[in-house]
Design a protein around this motif. Structure first.
Motif, PDB file in Angstrom:
ATOM      1  N   GLY A  37       0.791  -1.225   0.000  1.00  0.00           N
ATOM      2  CA  GLY A  37       0.000   0.000   0.000  1.00  0.00           C
ATOM      3  C   GLY A  37       0.822   1.272   0.000  1.00  0.00           C
ATOM      4  N   GLU A  38       2.145   1.177   0.131  1.00  0.00           N
ATOM      5  CA  GLU A  38       2.999   2.366   0.095  1.00  0.00           C
ATOM      6  C   GLU A  38       3.545   2.540  -1.307  1.00  0.00           C
ATOM      7  N   GLY A  39       3.882   3.781  -1.640  1.00  0.00           N
ATOM      8  CA  GLY A  39       4.506   4.053  -2.923  1.00  0.00           C
ATOM      9  C   GLY A  39       5.949   3.580  -2.898  1.00  0.00           C
ATOM     10  N   GLY A  40       6.583   3.549  -4.035  1.00  0.00           N
ATOM     11  CA  GLY A  40       7.970   3.121  -4.122  1.00  0.00           C
ATOM     12  C   GLY A  40       8.935   4.227  -3.764  1.00  0.00           C
ATOM     13  N   ALA A  41      10.204   3.943  -3.955  1.00  0.00           N
ATOM     14  CA  ALA A  41      11.257   4.903  -3.606  1.00  0.00           C
ATOM     15  C   ALA A  41      11.135   6.186  -4.417  1.00  0.00           C
ATOM     16  N   HIS A  81      18.492  12.667  -7.396  1.00  0.00           N
ATOM     17  CA  HIS A  81      18.121  11.250  -7.360  1.00  0.00           C
ATOM     18  C   HIS A  81      17.044  10.965  -8.413  1.00  0.00           C
ATOM     19  N   LEU A  82      16.023  11.811  -8.469  1.00  0.00           N
ATOM     20  CA  LEU A  82      14.949  11.626  -9.449  1.00  0.00           C
ATOM     21  C   LEU A  82      15.467  11.776 -10.877  1.00  0.00           C
ATOM     22  N   ARG A  83      16.344  12.753 -11.092  1.00  0.00           N
ATOM     23  CA  ARG A  83      16.896  12.967 -12.433  1.00  0.00           C
ATOM     24  C   ARG A  83      17.687  11.754 -12.895  1.00  0.00           C
ATOM     25  N   LEU A  84      18.537  11.229 -12.036  1.00  0.00           N
ATOM     26  CA  LEU A  84      19.342  10.063 -12.391  1.00  0.00           C
ATOM     27  C   LEU A  84      18.473   8.814 -12.569  1.00  0.00           C
TER      28      LEU A  84
END
Length: 91
Positions: A37-41, A81-84
């Motif tokens: 039920g939780e989103g991912g990283a 982190h999101l960009r990579l």
């Protein structure tokens, strides 16, 4: 509205992560550190980037220079982190 204490309110929209469907075999997909039920990283990092941006503005408004700086560094780290992560998914 996010309440950070009885005197501080940050106007941000907070949504619940969407639930994921289980794989046909019954095994859970995704990271093994993730609760059902939780989103991912990636969702966690996006949420952290959004919230630190709002908190950074609050720190700046109240001239909390060290907090402003640290929250800025946190936002930069989350954005990187999101960009990579996006770059890896495209290749």
């Amino acid at each position: 509205m996010l309440l950070l204490g009885p005197w501080i309110r940050v106007g941000v929209l907070v949504t619940k992560p969407k639930k994921r469907k289980r794989a046909a075999s019954g095994a859970r997909g995704g990271s093994r550190h993730e609760e059902p039920g939780e989103g991912g990283a990636d969702e966690a990092v996006a949420f952290i980037a959004e919230q630190t941006g709002a908190l950074r503005k609050l720190a700046e408004r109240h001239k909390l220079d060290v907090l402003h700086y640290l929250l800025g560094m946190t936002k930069l780290e989350a954005d990187e982190h999101l960009r990579l992560r996006t770059k890896r998914k495209l290749s």
